[in-house]
Write an enzyme that holds these catalytic residues in place. Sequence first.
Site, mmCIF file in Angstrom:
data_model
loop_
_atom_site.group_PDB
_atom_site.id
_atom_site.type_symbol
_atom_site.label_atom_id
_atom_site.label_comp_id
_atom_site.label_asym_id
_atom_site.label_seq_id
_atom_site.Cartn_x
_atom_site.Cartn_y
_atom_site.Cartn_z
ATOM 1 N N GLY A 135 -0.269 1.605 7.183
ATOM 2 C CA GLY A 135 -0.226 0.565 8.209
ATOM 3 C C GLY A 135 0.457 -0.727 7.792
ATOM 4 N N LYS A 136 1.263 -0.690 6.736
ATOM 5 C CA LYS A 136 1.956 -1.893 6.254
ATOM 6 C C LYS A 136 2.870 -2.483 7.321
ATOM 7 C CE LYS A 136 4.005 0.299 3.004
ATOM 8 N NZ LYS A 136 3.527 1.612 3.467
ATOM 9 N N ASP A 174 10.663 -6.084 5.734
ATOM 10 C CA ASP A 174 10.023 -4.770 5.680
ATOM 11 C C ASP A 174 10.693 -3.909 4.616
ATOM 12 O OD1 ASP A 174 8.089 -2.915 6.578
ATOM 13 O OD2 ASP A 174 9.580 -1.889 7.811
ATOM 14 N N GLU A 175 9.970 -2.923 4.129
ATOM 15 C CA GLU A 175 10.465 -1.986 3.104
ATOM 16 C C GLU A 175 11.041 -2.741 1.908
ATOM 17 O OE1 GLU A 175 9.611 1.005 3.266
ATOM 18 O OE2 GLU A 175 9.367 1.476 5.387
ATOM 19 N N CYS A 204 -7.264 13.576 -5.538
ATOM 20 C CA CYS A 204 -6.358 14.595 -4.965
ATOM 21 C C CYS A 204 -4.943 14.446 -5.491
ATOM 22 C CB CYS A 204 -6.388 14.530 -3.423
ATOM 23 S SG CYS A 204 -7.975 15.068 -2.724
ATOM 24 N N PHE A 229 1.925 5.529 5.139
ATOM 25 C CA PHE A 229 0.961 5.812 6.211
ATOM 26 C C PHE A 229 -0.288 4.937 6.141
ATOM 27 C CE2 PHE A 229 3.095 9.791 4.888
ATOM 28 C CZ PHE A 229 3.947 9.931 5.971
ATOM 29 N N CYS A 247 -9.004 15.135 1.545
ATOM 30 C CA CYS A 247 -10.467 15.019 1.442
ATOM 31 C C CYS A 247 -11.069 13.932 2.332
ATOM 32 C CB CYS A 247 -10.879 14.796 -0.009
ATOM 33 S SG CYS A 247 -10.545 13.120 -0.615
ATOM 34 N N GLY A 258 0.836 -1.197 0.000
ATOM 35 C CA GLY A 258 0.000 0.000 0.000
ATOM 36 C C GLY A 258 0.864 1.237 0.000
ATOM 37 N N CYS A 272 -5.791 10.345 -2.149
ATOM 38 C CA CYS A 272 -6.660 9.525 -2.989
ATOM 39 C C CYS A 272 -6.315 9.816 -4.452
ATOM 40 C CB CYS A 272 -8.124 9.835 -2.703
ATOM 41 S SG CYS A 272 -8.630 11.492 -3.261
#
Length: 191
Positions: free
Chosen positions: A26-27, A93-94, A185, A24, A153, A21, A182
Amino acid sequence: MFIERDVNSHKKVGTIEVIAGSMFSGKTEELIRRLKRAKFARQSVEIFKPTVDVRYSENEVVSHDENSIRSTPVENSANILLLSGNVDVVGIDEAQFFDKGLIEVVAKLANMGTRVIIAGLDMDFKGVPFGPIPGLMAIADYVTKVHAICVRCGSIAQFSHRFSEQEQVVLLGEKEAYEPLCRSCYIKATK
Protein backbone atom coordinates in the site's frame (compact mmCIF):
# COMPACT_ATOMS: atom_id res chain seq x y z
CA MET A 1 3.37 42.75 27.15
CA PHE A 2 2.47 42.01 23.52
CA ILE A 3 5.39 41.29 21.21
CA GLU A 4 4.72 42.06 17.58
CA ARG A 5 6.22 39.63 15.13
CA ASP A 6 6.90 40.08 11.47
CA VAL A 7 4.90 37.25 9.92
CA ASN A 8 7.17 37.21 6.88
CA SER A 9 10.32 36.73 8.97
CA HIS A 10 9.37 33.14 9.82
CA LYS A 11 10.88 30.90 7.17
CA LYS A 12 8.74 27.98 6.03
CA VAL A 13 10.38 24.69 6.96
CA GLY A 14 10.00 21.63 4.79
CA THR A 15 9.76 18.01 5.81
CA ILE A 16 10.74 14.62 4.46
CA GLU A 17 8.24 11.76 4.73
CA VAL A 18 9.15 8.24 3.63
CA ILE A 19 6.59 5.50 3.04
CA ALA A 20 8.47 2.19 2.76
CA GLY A 21 7.64 -1.49 2.67
CA SER A 22 7.33 -4.56 0.49
CA MET A 23 5.40 -4.97 -2.72
CA PHE A 24 1.61 -5.02 -2.27
CA SER A 25 1.84 -3.17 1.06
CA GLY A 26 0.00 0.00 0.00
CA LYS A 27 2.95 2.40 -0.40
CA THR A 28 1.68 4.05 -3.57
CA GLU A 29 -1.88 4.09 -2.24
CA GLU A 30 -0.69 6.02 0.84
CA LEU A 31 1.40 8.38 -1.30
CA ILE A 32 -1.60 9.17 -3.53
CA ARG A 33 -3.80 9.69 -0.45
CA ARG A 34 -1.38 12.23 1.05
CA LEU A 35 -0.91 14.06 -2.25
CA LYS A 36 -4.65 14.30 -2.91
CA ARG A 37 -5.15 15.74 0.59
CA ALA A 38 -2.49 18.36 -0.13
CA LYS A 39 -4.22 19.27 -3.40
CA PHE A 40 -7.56 19.51 -1.58
CA ALA A 41 -5.89 21.95 0.82
CA ARG A 42 -4.99 24.08 -2.24
CA GLN A 43 -1.29 23.38 -1.95
CA SER A 44 0.75 23.24 -5.13
CA VAL A 45 1.88 19.67 -5.78
CA GLU A 46 4.33 18.06 -8.22
CA ILE A 47 4.66 14.30 -8.51
CA PHE A 48 7.59 12.42 -10.02
CA LYS A 49 8.34 8.83 -10.88
CA PRO A 50 11.26 7.11 -12.64
CA THR A 51 10.92 6.71 -16.41
CA VAL A 52 11.61 2.98 -16.02
CA ASP A 53 8.23 2.48 -14.28
CA VAL A 54 5.74 2.05 -17.12
CA ARG A 55 3.75 -0.87 -15.67
CA TYR A 56 0.37 0.89 -15.52
CA SER A 57 0.95 4.28 -17.14
CA GLU A 58 3.76 6.44 -18.49
CA ASN A 59 2.41 9.70 -17.02
CA GLU A 60 0.57 8.63 -13.89
CA VAL A 61 1.42 7.10 -10.56
CA VAL A 62 -1.00 4.17 -10.25
CA SER A 63 -1.60 1.93 -7.25
CA HIS A 64 -2.44 -1.78 -7.44
CA ASP A 65 -6.03 -0.73 -6.63
CA GLU A 66 -5.91 1.44 -9.77
CA ASN A 67 -6.08 4.78 -7.94
CA SER A 68 -3.98 7.26 -9.86
CA ILE A 69 -2.56 10.76 -9.89
CA ARG A 70 -0.82 12.63 -12.71
CA SER A 71 2.97 12.55 -12.55
CA THR A 72 6.09 13.55 -14.43
CA PRO A 73 8.46 10.73 -15.39
CA VAL A 74 12.14 11.66 -14.92
CA GLU A 75 15.41 9.98 -15.85
CA ASN A 76 17.34 10.86 -12.70
CA SER A 77 17.05 12.59 -9.35
CA ALA A 78 18.65 15.87 -10.52
CA ASN A 79 15.66 16.42 -12.83
CA ILE A 80 13.34 16.47 -9.81
CA LEU A 81 15.17 19.47 -8.38
CA LEU A 82 15.07 21.25 -11.75
CA LEU A 83 11.36 20.57 -12.36
CA SER A 84 9.89 21.08 -8.90
CA GLY A 85 10.04 24.87 -8.99
CA ASN A 86 8.31 26.73 -6.21
CA VAL A 87 5.80 24.12 -5.03
CA ASP A 88 4.50 23.28 -1.58
CA VAL A 89 4.62 19.48 -1.91
CA VAL A 90 6.74 17.10 -3.99
CA GLY A 91 5.74 13.45 -4.28
CA ILE A 92 8.12 10.75 -5.49
CA ASP A 93 7.00 7.20 -6.24
CA GLU A 94 9.16 4.10 -6.79
CA ALA A 95 12.10 5.97 -5.24
CA GLN A 96 14.19 2.78 -5.03
CA PHE A 97 14.75 3.06 -8.80
CA PHE A 98 16.44 6.46 -8.53
CA ASP A 99 20.16 7.09 -8.10
CA LYS A 100 21.70 7.81 -4.67
CA GLY A 101 21.70 11.53 -5.56
CA LEU A 102 18.01 11.49 -4.60
CA ILE A 103 19.02 11.80 -0.94
CA GLU A 104 20.72 15.15 -1.56
CA VAL A 105 17.90 16.36 -3.84
CA VAL A 106 15.27 15.58 -1.21
CA ALA A 107 17.30 17.28 1.54
CA LYS A 108 17.69 20.42 -0.61
CA LEU A 109 13.95 20.54 -1.32
CA ALA A 110 13.09 20.17 2.37
CA ASN A 111 15.66 22.81 3.33
CA MET A 112 14.00 25.18 0.84
CA GLY A 113 10.67 24.70 2.60
CA THR A 114 9.09 21.93 0.52
CA ARG A 115 7.20 18.99 2.00
CA VAL A 116 8.63 15.92 0.26
CA ILE A 117 6.72 12.61 0.34
CA ILE A 118 8.55 9.55 -0.95
CA ALA A 119 7.31 5.99 -1.51
CA GLY A 120 9.48 3.00 -2.30
CA LEU A 121 10.57 -0.53 -1.60
CA ASP A 122 12.88 -0.71 1.39
CA MET A 123 14.34 -4.09 0.33
CA ASP A 124 14.92 -5.82 -2.99
CA PHE A 125 13.87 -9.41 -3.72
CA LYS A 126 16.98 -10.70 -1.94
CA GLY A 127 16.03 -8.91 1.28
CA VAL A 128 18.80 -6.33 0.84
CA PRO A 129 18.23 -2.57 1.45
CA PHE A 130 17.21 -1.09 -1.90
CA GLY A 131 18.76 1.94 -3.62
CA PRO A 132 18.48 5.30 -1.86
CA ILE A 133 15.60 4.25 0.44
CA PRO A 134 17.76 3.46 3.53
CA GLY A 135 19.50 6.84 3.24
CA LEU A 136 16.16 8.61 2.77
CA MET A 137 14.77 6.87 5.85
CA ALA A 138 17.79 8.06 7.82
CA ILE A 139 17.25 11.75 6.98
CA ALA A 140 13.44 11.63 7.08
CA ASP A 141 11.35 13.58 9.57
CA TYR A 142 8.69 10.86 9.39
CA VAL A 143 8.92 7.22 8.31
CA THR A 144 5.88 5.06 7.71
CA LYS A 145 6.65 1.36 7.36
CA VAL A 146 3.73 -0.38 5.67
CA HIS A 147 3.23 -4.13 5.41
CA ALA A 148 1.48 -6.53 3.10
CA ILE A 149 -0.13 -9.79 4.17
CA CYS A 150 1.82 -13.01 3.59
CA VAL A 151 0.06 -14.92 0.82
CA ARG A 152 1.18 -18.25 2.29
CA CYS A 153 0.29 -17.99 6.00
CA GLY A 154 -1.59 -14.71 6.53
CA SER A 155 1.01 -13.08 8.82
CA ILE A 156 2.39 -9.58 8.34
CA ALA A 157 4.65 -9.61 5.25
CA GLN A 158 7.74 -7.47 4.80
CA PHE A 159 9.51 -9.32 1.99
CA SER A 160 8.95 -9.21 -1.79
CA HIS A 161 9.64 -12.75 -2.99
CA ARG A 162 10.39 -13.15 -6.70
CA PHE A 163 9.33 -16.30 -8.58
CA SER A 164 11.73 -15.70 -11.44
CA GLU A 165 15.26 -17.09 -11.50
CA GLN A 166 16.54 -13.85 -13.02
CA GLU A 167 19.18 -12.21 -10.85
CA GLN A 168 19.07 -8.55 -11.93
CA VAL A 169 17.87 -6.31 -9.11
CA VAL A 170 15.46 -4.27 -11.24
CA LEU A 171 12.80 -6.49 -12.77
CA LEU A 172 9.43 -4.83 -13.20
CA GLY A 173 6.56 -7.09 -12.43
CA GLU A 174 3.40 -7.64 -10.48
CA LYS A 175 1.56 -10.68 -9.13
CA GLU A 176 2.96 -12.84 -11.93
CA ALA A 177 6.53 -12.27 -10.71
CA TYR A 178 6.33 -11.35 -7.00
CA GLU A 179 4.50 -12.30 -3.84
CA PRO A 180 4.57 -10.73 -0.36
CA LEU A 181 5.90 -13.09 2.33
CA CYS A 182 6.53 -12.95 6.07
CA ARG A 183 10.04 -13.65 7.35
CA SER A 184 9.36 -17.34 8.05
CA CYS A 185 7.79 -18.05 4.64
CA TYR A 186 10.48 -15.99 2.89
CA ILE A 187 13.24 -18.05 4.49
CA LYS A 188 11.51 -21.28 3.45
CA ALA A 189 10.94 -20.00 -0.11
CA THR A 190 14.55 -18.90 -0.64
CA LYS A 191 16.24 -22.09 0.62
